[in-house]
Design a protein around this motif. Structure first.
Motif, PDB file in Angstrom:
ATOM      1  N   VAL A 200     -21.475  19.267  13.845  1.00 13.91           N
ATOM      2  CA  VAL A 200     -23.214  18.923  13.832  1.00 13.91           C
ATOM      3  C   VAL A 200     -23.297  18.336  15.430  1.00 13.91           C
ATOM      4  CG1 VAL A 200     -23.634  18.443  11.577  1.00 13.91           C
ATOM      5  CG2 VAL A 200     -23.003  16.607  13.175  1.00 13.91           C
ATOM      6  N   CYS A 201     -22.152  18.099  15.994  1.00 14.92           N
ATOM      7  CA  CYS A 201     -22.349  17.551  17.534  1.00 14.92           C
ATOM      8  C   CYS A 201     -23.208  18.468  18.392  1.00 14.92           C
ATOM      9  CB  CYS A 201     -21.086  17.025  17.884  1.00 14.92           C
ATOM     10  SG  CYS A 201     -21.402  16.329  19.383  1.00 14.92           S
ATOM     11  N   PRO A 202     -24.310  18.138  18.941  1.00 17.85           N
ATOM     12  CA  PRO A 202     -24.881  19.248  19.612  1.00 17.85           C
ATOM     13  C   PRO A 202     -24.387  19.426  21.059  1.00 17.85           C
ATOM     14  CG  PRO A 202     -26.221  16.982  19.492  1.00 17.85           C
ATOM     15  CD  PRO A 202     -24.973  16.947  18.710  1.00 17.85           C
ATOM     16  N   VAL A 203     -23.353  18.499  21.573  1.00 18.75           N
ATOM     17  CA  VAL A 203     -22.888  18.635  22.831  1.00 18.75           C
ATOM     18  C   VAL A 203     -21.409  18.993  22.782  1.00 18.75           C
ATOM     19  CG1 VAL A 203     -24.853  17.635  23.842  1.00 18.75           C
ATOM     20  CG2 VAL A 203     -22.877  15.934  23.023  1.00 18.75           C
ATOM     21  N   ASP A 204     -20.892  19.259  21.702  1.00 21.47           N
ATOM     22  CA  ASP A 204     -19.293  19.305  21.442  1.00 21.47           C
ATOM     23  C   ASP A 204     -18.399  18.462  22.072  1.00 21.47           C
ATOM     24  OD1 ASP A 204     -19.647  21.889  20.393  1.00 21.47           O
ATOM     25  OD2 ASP A 204     -19.548  23.067  22.407  1.00 21.47           O
ATOM     26  N   ALA A 205     -19.050  17.131  21.964  1.00 21.93           N
ATOM     27  CA  ALA A 205     -18.329  15.925  21.986  1.00 21.93           C
ATOM     28  C   ALA A 205     -17.049  15.899  21.241  1.00 21.93           C
ATOM     29  CB  ALA A 205     -19.009  14.762  22.093  1.00 21.93           C
ATOM     30  N   ILE A 206     -17.031  16.285  19.899  1.00 19.53           N
ATOM     31  CA  ILE A 206     -15.973  15.731  18.947  1.00 19.53           C
ATOM     32  C   ILE A 206     -15.072  17.121  18.696  1.00 19.53           C
ATOM     33  CG2 ILE A 206     -15.585  15.201  16.575  1.00 19.53           C
ATOM     34  CD1 ILE A 206     -18.544  13.964  16.473  1.00 19.53           C
ATOM     35  N   SER A 207     -13.769  16.834  19.146  1.00 22.56           N
ATOM     36  CA  SER A 207     -12.859  17.803  18.793  1.00 22.56           C
ATOM     37  C   SER A 207     -11.798  17.266  17.608  1.00 22.56           C
ATOM     38  CB  SER A 207     -12.250  18.529  19.873  1.00 22.56           C
ATOM     39  OG  SER A 207     -11.820  17.407  20.958  1.00 22.56           O
ATOM     40  N   ASN A 214     -10.969  13.582  18.396  1.00 20.10           N
ATOM     41  CA  ASN A 214     -11.102  12.901  19.777  1.00 20.10           C
ATOM     42  C   ASN A 214     -12.633  13.086  20.192  1.00 20.10           C
ATOM     43  OD1 ASN A 214     -10.357  12.070  22.460  1.00 20.10           O
ATOM     44  ND2 ASN A 214     -10.988  14.072  23.048  1.00 20.10           N
ATOM     45  N   ILE A 215     -13.051  11.955  20.575  1.00 20.22           N
ATOM     46  CA  ILE A 215     -14.642  11.949  20.880  1.00 20.22           C
ATOM     47  C   ILE A 215     -14.907  11.754  22.377  1.00 20.22           C
ATOM     48  CG2 ILE A 215     -16.790  11.078  20.506  1.00 20.22           C
ATOM     49  CD1 ILE A 215     -15.824  10.394  17.742  1.00 20.22           C
ATOM     50  N   ASP A 216     -15.436  12.661  23.093  1.00 20.38           N
ATOM     51  CA  ASP A 216     -15.587  12.343  24.491  1.00 20.38           C
ATOM     52  C   ASP A 216     -16.863  11.394  24.807  1.00 20.38           C
ATOM     53  OD1 ASP A 216     -15.818  12.683  27.063  1.00 20.38           O
ATOM     54  OD2 ASP A 216     -16.226  14.817  27.077  1.00 20.38           O
ATOM     55  N   SER A 219     -19.680  12.915  26.993  1.00 24.29           N
ATOM     56  CA  SER A 219     -20.638  14.007  26.823  1.00 24.29           C
ATOM     57  C   SER A 219     -21.533  13.525  25.775  1.00 24.29           C
ATOM     58  CB  SER A 219     -19.723  15.057  26.012  1.00 24.29           C
ATOM     59  OG  SER A 219     -18.693  15.689  26.896  1.00 24.29           O
ATOM     60  N   CYS A 220     -21.254  12.421  25.032  1.00 30.88           N
ATOM     61  CA  CYS A 220     -21.846  11.967  23.725  1.00 30.88           C
ATOM     62  C   CYS A 220     -23.342  11.411  24.063  1.00 30.88           C
ATOM     63  CB  CYS A 220     -21.188  10.849  23.316  1.00 30.88           C
ATOM     64  SG  CYS A 220     -21.868   9.887  21.752  1.00 30.88           S
ATOM     65  N   ILE A 221     -24.272  12.198  23.635  1.00 32.06           N
ATOM     66  CA  ILE A 221     -25.719  11.598  24.036  1.00 32.06           C
ATOM     67  C   ILE A 221     -26.043  10.510  22.991  1.00 32.06           C
ATOM     68  CG2 ILE A 221     -26.298  13.601  25.308  1.00 32.06           C
ATOM     69  CD1 ILE A 221     -27.758  14.747  22.821  1.00 32.06           C
ATOM     70  N   TYR A 222     -25.327  10.038  21.986  1.00 33.32           N
ATOM     71  CA  TYR A 222     -25.647   9.004  20.958  1.00 33.32           C
ATOM     72  C   TYR A 222     -26.819   9.423  20.295  1.00 33.32           C
ATOM     73  CZ  TYR A 222     -27.004   7.111  25.759  1.00 33.32           C
ATOM     74  OH  TYR A 222     -27.404   6.794  27.051  1.00 33.32           O
ATOM     75  N   CYS A 223     -26.945  10.650  19.563  1.00 30.79           N
ATOM     76  CA  CYS A 223     -27.881  11.162  18.784  1.00 30.79           C
ATOM     77  C   CYS A 223     -27.732  10.927  17.600  1.00 30.79           C
ATOM     78  CB  CYS A 223     -27.938  12.617  18.997  1.00 30.79           C
ATOM     79  SG  CYS A 223     -26.393  13.412  18.316  1.00 30.79           S
ATOM     80  N   HIS A 224     -26.598  10.218  17.113  1.00 32.15           N
ATOM     81  CA  HIS A 224     -26.254   9.699  15.914  1.00 32.15           C
ATOM     82  C   HIS A 224     -26.100  11.021  14.673  1.00 32.15           C
ATOM     83  CE1 HIS A 224     -27.025   5.800  17.624  1.00 32.15           C
ATOM     84  NE2 HIS A 224     -26.479   5.115  16.512  1.00 32.15           N
ATOM     85  N   ALA A 225     -26.069  12.224  15.006  1.00 37.11           N
ATOM     86  CA  ALA A 225     -25.997  13.279  14.220  1.00 37.11           C
ATOM     87  C   ALA A 225     -24.624  12.900  13.370  1.00 37.11           C
ATOM     88  CB  ALA A 225     -26.017  14.570  14.913  1.00 37.11           C
ATOM     89  N   CYS A 226     -23.671  12.737  13.991  1.00 42.61           N
ATOM     90  CA  CYS A 226     -22.460  12.893  13.224  1.00 42.61           C
ATOM     91  C   CYS A 226     -22.233  11.332  12.415  1.00 42.61           C
ATOM     92  CB  CYS A 226     -21.123  12.262  14.502  1.00 42.61           C
ATOM     93  SG  CYS A 226     -21.522  11.189  15.634  1.00 42.61           S
ATOM     94  N   VAL A 227     -22.877  10.403  12.734  1.00 47.97           N
ATOM     95  CA  VAL A 227     -22.911   9.291  12.125  1.00 47.97           C
ATOM     96  C   VAL A 227     -23.783   9.233  10.675  1.00 47.97           C
ATOM     97  CG1 VAL A 227     -23.781   6.661  11.929  1.00 47.97           C
ATOM     98  CG2 VAL A 227     -22.696   7.673  14.200  1.00 47.97           C
ATOM     99  N   VAL A 236     -19.433   5.191  13.224  1.00 46.40           N
ATOM    100  CA  VAL A 236     -20.474   3.835  13.670  1.00 46.40           C
ATOM    101  C   VAL A 236     -20.530   3.898  14.935  1.00 46.40           C
ATOM    102  CG1 VAL A 236     -18.824   2.123  13.411  1.00 46.40           C
ATOM    103  CG2 VAL A 236     -21.148   1.589  13.165  1.00 46.40           C
ATOM    104  N   ILE A 237     -21.643   3.721  15.545  1.00 52.26           N
ATOM    105  CA  ILE A 237     -21.672   3.393  17.225  1.00 52.26           C
ATOM    106  C   ILE A 237     -22.050   2.012  17.289  1.00 52.26           C
ATOM    107  CG2 ILE A 237     -22.902   3.961  19.327  1.00 52.26           C
ATOM    108  CD1 ILE A 237     -23.563   6.705  18.310  1.00 52.26           C
ATOM    109  N   ASP A 238     -21.054   1.314  17.466  1.00 49.30           N
ATOM    110  CA  ASP A 238     -21.029  -0.218  17.530  1.00 49.30           C
ATOM    111  C   ASP A 238     -21.226  -0.968  18.902  1.00 49.30           C
ATOM    112  OD1 ASP A 238     -18.468  -0.131  18.569  1.00 49.30           O
ATOM    113  OD2 ASP A 238     -17.676  -1.508  17.203  1.00 49.30           O
TER     114      ASP A 238
HETATM  115  S1  SF4 Z   1     -23.617  10.735  18.508  1.00 52.13           S
HETATM  116 FE1  SF4 Z   1     -24.372  12.837  18.743  1.00 52.13          FE
HETATM  117  S2  SF4 Z   1     -23.497  13.353  20.808  1.00 52.13           S
HETATM  118 FE2  SF4 Z   1     -22.400  11.706  20.079  1.00 52.13          FE
HETATM  119  S3  SF4 Z   1     -20.531  12.341  19.283  1.00 52.13           S
HETATM  120 FE3  SF4 Z   1     -21.794  12.190  17.790  1.00 52.13          FE
HETATM  121  S4  SF4 Z   1     -22.952  14.003  17.335  1.00 52.13           S
HETATM  122 FE4  SF4 Z   1     -21.910  13.978  19.081  1.00 52.13          FE
END
Ligand code: SF4
Ligand SMILES: Cc1cc2nc3c(=O)[nH]c(=O)nc-3n(C[C@H](O)[C@H](O)[C@H](O)COP(=O)(O)O)c2cc1C
Ligand code: SF4
Length: 263
Positions: A200-207, A214-216, A219-227, A236-238
């Protein structure tokens, strides 16, 4: 019986946590076209040059990020070109405000050849919302979806007109906030390596590689799709700046906003 319009309808959206997509589907339902397709701007296959003709109608939906269209979306929309294709524009925001996002979206689509004929701002649960600091939880609710469907019905009567629409917003647009170097953290005791976050990551930050993820943060735009999608609630984004922002929004944006329609 309702007249079925024989044009192709495309729903074009970027919707990491799904609220924008939900609202667009309801608008399309109200429009009652015979044929419609979905162009999800998160999917890699859709990040390419595409041309739209005047025999098509599009609904373009974007979430508001810091009062603007996310830069990722702006770049992806610039791949498109249109030949006076009529467009319905939708900005979805998390109950704070949409600031200049709708104006920016309107300017951008005109630049690539679309003709905006209607626009709207709707409310979705804020991506930063959590159990401690809920923000616009439950939005879009049943009333929002009814307004979206009615909006779709109203658009049908506008399809033959060429009236220009006005939307709120200011020039210069609100300055983009500097991108934070932030990434979600994963509790590997909970994670079962299902791979949904990577998809689901829109910017390929997760591999993912074998049992490592690994999460970059660059690249992450903190969209919270993955969370939000993680079935194990392992992510979690803490980051303290995101938590502080969620707390502020929770405290200051309690009054539910109502959808706005521009026809
Ligand atoms: S918060 Fe969004 S951009 Fe960041 S790793 Fe998760 S899905 Fe990708
Ligand atoms: C980085 C970021 C910035 C945001 N900025 C705003 C904002 O300026 N105003 C607002 O009301 N909501 C803001 N939101 C909330 C989203 O606009 C809202 O949750 C929207 O419903 C998300 O759409 P989606 O479900 O289609 O991803 C922001 C969300 C994120 C991730
Ligand atoms: S979605 Fe959750 S459980 Fe699945 S791989 Fe990602 S972190 Fe692990």
């Amino acid at each position: 019986m309702k007249k079925i319009i024989n044009k192709k309808l495309s729903l074009i959206y970027f919707s990491p946590t799904g609220t924008t997509r939900k609202i667009l589907k309801e608008i399309a339902d109200g429009m009652n076209f015979k044929k419609s397709i979905q162009i999800d701007l998160i999917k890699k296959d859709n990040i390419k040059k595409q041309n739209f003709t005047d025999n098509e109608i599009v609904i373009i939906g974007v979430p508001v990020h810091s009062g603007r269209i996310p830069l990722t979306v702006s770049n992806r929309l610039k791949n498109f070109s249109a030949n006076k294709t009529k467009a319905i524009l939708v900005a979805v925001y998390g109950n704070r405000h949409y600031d200049d996002a709708l104006l920016e979206l309107k300017d951008l689509v005109i630049e690539v050849g679309f003709l905006p004929i209607a626009a709207a701002a709707f409310i979705g649960v804020h991506s930063f919302s959590n159990s401690k600091y809920p923000i616009a939880e439950g939005r879009p609710n049943a009333e929002d979806l009814k307004i979206a469907k009615d909006f779709g019905k109203q658009i049908r009567t506008k399809l033959e007109e060429n009236k220009k629409i006005q939307v709120p917003g200011n020039y210069p647009y609100k300055k983009r906030l500097e991108k934070l170097i932030v990434k979600p953290i994963i509790d590997m005791d909970l994670c079962d390596l299902c791979g949904m976050c990577e998809r689901v990551c829109p910017v390929d930050a997760i591999s993912m590689f074998r049992d490592k993820i690994n999460i970059d943060a660059n690249s992450c735009i903190y969209c919270h799709a993955c969370v939000k999608i993680c079935p194990q609630k392992a992510m979690v984004i803490d980051d303290e700046r995101i938590i502080k922002s969620a707390k502020n929004l929770h405290e200051k944006c309690k009054q539910p906003q109502i959808p706005e329609i521009f026809l």
